[in-house]
Motif scaffolding. Structure first.
Motif, PDB file in Angstrom:
ATOM      1  N   LEU A  70       0.827  -1.210   0.000  1.00 15.98           N
ATOM      2  CA  LEU A  70       0.000   0.000   0.000  1.00 15.98           C
ATOM      3  C   LEU A  70       0.859   1.258   0.000  1.00 15.98           C
ATOM      4  O   LEU A  70       0.424   2.319  -0.456  1.00 15.98           O
ATOM      5  CB  LEU A  70      -0.926  -0.019   1.216  1.00 15.98           C
ATOM      6  CG  LEU A  70      -1.886  -1.223   1.292  1.00 15.98           C
ATOM      7  CD1 LEU A  70      -2.739  -1.136   2.545  1.00 15.98           C
ATOM      8  CD2 LEU A  70      -2.757  -1.282   0.037  1.00 15.98           C
ATOM      9  N   ILE A  71       2.094   1.143   0.524  1.00 13.42           N
ATOM     10  CA  ILE A  71       3.026   2.274   0.468  1.00 13.42           C
ATOM     11  C   ILE A  71       3.334   2.609  -0.977  1.00 13.42           C
ATOM     12  O   ILE A  71       3.359   3.773  -1.385  1.00 13.42           O
ATOM     13  CB  ILE A  71       4.326   1.931   1.231  1.00 13.42           C
ATOM     14  CG1 ILE A  71       4.027   1.677   2.701  1.00 13.42           C
ATOM     15  CG2 ILE A  71       5.363   3.033   1.052  1.00 13.42           C
ATOM     16  CD1 ILE A  71       5.230   1.181   3.485  1.00 13.42           C
ATOM     17  N   VAL A  72       3.558   1.559  -1.760  1.00 10.20           N
ATOM     18  CA  VAL A  72       3.854   1.756  -3.177  1.00 10.20           C
ATOM     19  C   VAL A  72       2.653   2.342  -3.896  1.00 10.20           C
ATOM     20  O   VAL A  72       2.785   3.291  -4.696  1.00 10.20           O
ATOM     21  CB  VAL A  72       4.272   0.418  -3.837  1.00 10.20           C
ATOM     22  CG1 VAL A  72       4.547   0.611  -5.316  1.00 10.20           C
ATOM     23  CG2 VAL A  72       5.493  -0.147  -3.135  1.00 10.20           C
ATOM     24  N   SER A  73       1.474   1.806  -3.620  1.00 10.78           N
ATOM     25  CA  SER A  73       0.267   2.339  -4.256  1.00 10.78           C
ATOM     26  C   SER A  73       0.066   3.805  -3.909  1.00 10.78           C
ATOM     27  O   SER A  73      -0.277   4.624  -4.773  1.00 10.78           O
ATOM     28  CB  SER A  73      -0.962   1.534  -3.829  1.00 10.78           C
ATOM     29  OG  SER A  73      -0.916   0.221  -4.353  1.00 10.78           O
ATOM     30  N   ALA A  74       0.324   4.150  -2.655  1.00 10.47           N
ATOM     31  CA  ALA A  74       0.183   5.548  -2.239  1.00 10.47           C
ATOM     32  C   ALA A  74       1.173   6.436  -2.974  1.00 10.47           C
ATOM     33  O   ALA A  74       0.825   7.543  -3.422  1.00 10.47           O
ATOM     34  CB  ALA A  74       0.380   5.664  -0.734  1.00 10.47           C
TER      35      ALA A  74
ATOM     36  N   LEU B 291       2.248  10.335  -7.489  1.00 16.94           N
ATOM     37  CA  LEU B 291       2.851  10.609  -8.798  1.00 16.94           C
ATOM     38  C   LEU B 291       1.775  10.790  -9.864  1.00 16.94           C
ATOM     39  O   LEU B 291       1.897  11.660 -10.738  1.00 16.94           O
ATOM     40  CB  LEU B 291       3.783   9.464  -9.193  1.00 16.94           C
ATOM     41  CG  LEU B 291       5.088   9.346  -8.401  1.00 16.94           C
ATOM     42  CD1 LEU B 291       5.766   8.010  -8.692  1.00 16.94           C
ATOM     43  CD2 LEU B 291       6.032  10.488  -8.735  1.00 16.94           C
ATOM     44  N   PHE B 292       0.731   9.984  -9.790  1.00 15.04           N
ATOM     45  CA  PHE B 292      -0.361  10.069 -10.757  1.00 15.04           C
ATOM     46  C   PHE B 292      -1.069  11.416 -10.666  1.00 15.04           C
ATOM     47  O   PHE B 292      -1.346  12.058 -11.685  1.00 15.04           O
ATOM     48  CB  PHE B 292      -1.349   8.929 -10.502  1.00 15.04           C
ATOM     49  CG  PHE B 292      -2.544   8.927 -11.418  1.00 15.04           C
ATOM     50  CD1 PHE B 292      -2.423   8.509 -12.732  1.00 15.04           C
ATOM     51  CD2 PHE B 292      -3.781   9.358 -10.972  1.00 15.04           C
ATOM     52  CE1 PHE B 292      -3.521   8.504 -13.585  1.00 15.04           C
ATOM     53  CE2 PHE B 292      -4.873   9.361 -11.808  1.00 15.04           C
ATOM     54  CZ  PHE B 292      -4.744   8.939 -13.110  1.00 15.04           C
ATOM     55  N   VAL B 293      -1.338  11.855  -9.442  1.00 14.92           N
ATOM     56  CA  VAL B 293      -2.004  13.150  -9.249  1.00 14.92           C
ATOM     57  C   VAL B 293      -1.121  14.281  -9.756  1.00 14.92           C
ATOM     58  O   VAL B 293      -1.585  15.207 -10.434  1.00 14.92           O
ATOM     59  CB  VAL B 293      -2.367  13.355  -7.767  1.00 14.92           C
ATOM     60  CG1 VAL B 293      -2.880  14.768  -7.529  1.00 14.92           C
ATOM     61  CG2 VAL B 293      -3.407  12.333  -7.328  1.00 14.92           C
TER      62      VAL B 293
END
Length: 462
Positions: free
Chosen positions: A287-291, A296-298
């Motif tokens: 979940l750290i990676v997803s966050a 980065l996506f935003v």
């Protein structure tokens, strides 16, 4: 000799990889034209106000709609040829966006710092919605996010030296390719490195890692994302992977040499296959990676816009393209054709039809009369020939134009370019990058969902 194989050769190859990553590094620069910055203002802006601001800050040789002229006239027939007249009108497209909402001024790069001040003056003091295309500052945010993710996994890792060694090259890659997609791929790789360090130096550890579906998914998606960015990006990503393997190889050799020097050689009892690489503890780390990828996506979807002028999302500016295509905007080849038609016009019959675009090696000849021993004879003299010599002469003559000609901007670009309307260069919005980043967000989440589903099915045995 054994030391050379174990340390010198891997270290030398690693140094070469670092050198290649430095040489092939790419920094996203939102710049439309080589050698020029683009100043853009609303189309109804008074030109005098713009030129006064440019003069105030010392910007010279500015190419604009208002200082263009006919490059040359034929001395024998100083009129514009009808079939070549289209070039002179079409080149005006360089000075407007597609919908003619804004006007464009081209400022040589030698005045780039002055151009920024002039643009700021127009936007601030004159209250004009103006801006520059140049945004050449290094984007620290993407590699910094990668460093933060690496720092978190470093403190969570059991074998910290191994994690540092394996993550060194991905971090260097993040600085060499500081794009959002590349940074997201590095975050996934760091998670894979964190998972793999758990089985460091355990029996059949390498075989276990290569067969582990979680590590393979993370590595594969990261590699695909790197190649989605560009071929060079993917190539450097693979070099980074090789560099990480070499670092781990040297660390393993150092640990082996140290253990061999001990009277008692410690051995890890449990082989790799008994170690749960993915468990309730580690799955949460995904979940750290997803966050991180979400951040980065935003940042990506909010910062890829090149222009800051009002309604800029609707603006598309003339810029060189990497593909050859026919557009309404002329390029250097069109100027060469116009020069040919203008130069050869007096030698062409007005009663005959002529192609506007000459064929390669096409010749224009005139008759000459020569007095010989056999009497007066007629010979054909080649006055003009549409070949490389003629083209090079036309291109070199651009520098002699005594005004800021748009042809000087054309010459500064690489030969064979086409010009089309686009939303800019640098890291701009891309559907493929958009989709790739969404996939990289979902991969760790999907791994967690898959793990929880398998655990519910098989219980604690999974």
């Amino acid at each position: 000799m054994n030391g050379i194989k174990k340390y010198v050769v891997p270290a030398a190859v690693s140094a070469v990889i670092i050198l290649l990553m430095i040489i092939l590094r790419t920094v996203p620069v939102a710049k439309l034209w080589k050698g020029f910055s683009v100043l853009y203002v609303p189309a109804d802006t008074d030109a005098k106000v713009v030129f006064d601001a440019l003069d105030k800050y010392g910007c010279s040789d500015v190419i604009s709609y208002y200082n263009q002229s006919i490059p040359f006239l034929n001395p024998y027939l100083p009129i514009k040829a009808d079939y070549s007249d289209s070039y002179l009108s079409r080149r005006n497209s360089y000075f407007f966006d597609r919908d003619r909402k804004v006007m464009i001024y081209y400022i040589p790069d030698e005045y780039s710092s002055q151009a920024k001040k002039a643009a700021g003056f127009l936007a601030g003091e004159c209250m004009i919605d103006a801006g520059l295309d140049s945004k050449s500052s290094f984007p620290l945010v993407t590699p910094i996010i990668c460093l933060i993710v690496a720092a978190v996994f470093f403190f969570l890792s059991k074998h910290k030296k191994v994690f540092v060694g394996a993550s060194l090259f991905p971090i260097i890659y993040a600085f060499s390719m500081p794009f959002y997609v590349n940074a997201a791929s590095v975050c996934l790789v760091l998670f894979a490195v964190y998972l793999c360090q758990k089985v460091w130096r355990r029996k059949d550890g390498l075989k276990y890692v290569l067969r582990n579906k979680y590590v393979m998914i993370l590595s594969f998606v990261s590699l695909v994302a790197a190649f989605f960015a560009s071929f060079v990006s993917g190539f450097l990503f693979m070099l980074a992977a090789v560099g990480s393997v070499l670092i781990l190889f040297m660390i393993n050799n150092m640990q082996s040499d140290y253990e061999n020097s001990l009277r008692f050689n410690p051995t890890l009892i449990r082989p790799a296959r008994f170690m749960k690489m993915i468990c309730s503890e580690t799955i949460n780390k995904g979940l750290i990676v997803s966050a991180a990828v979400i951040v980065l996506f935003v940042l990506y979807i909010t910062s890829v816009s090149l222009f800051t002028i009002s309604n800029s999302q609707d603006l598309s500016f003339p810029m060189p393209t990497r593909y050859n295509t026919l557009t309404e905007i002329p390029n250097l080849d069109d100027y060469i054709v116009w020069s040919w038609n203008t130069a050869t016009l007096p030698y062409k019959s007005l009663n005959a039809s002529h192609s506007e675009v000459p064929e390669e090696n096409e010749c224009v000849t005139i008759q000459r009369f020569k007095d010989t021993d056999d009497g007066v004879k007629t010979t054909e003299e080649v006055v003009f020939k549409f070949d490389s010599d003629f083209k090079n002469e036309v291109i070199s003559s651009i520098d002699k134009l005594d005004y800021p000609a748009i042809e000087k901007l054309m010459k500064m670009q690489e030969r064979g370019f086409s010009v089309d309307y686009s939303f800019g260069s640098g890291e701009k919005f891309s559907k493929s990058n958009f989709i790739m980043m969404l996939i990289m967000i979902m991969v760790p989440c999907g791994m967690a969902i898959y793990y929880l589903g398998e655990k519910k099915r098989y219980g604690n045995a999974y």
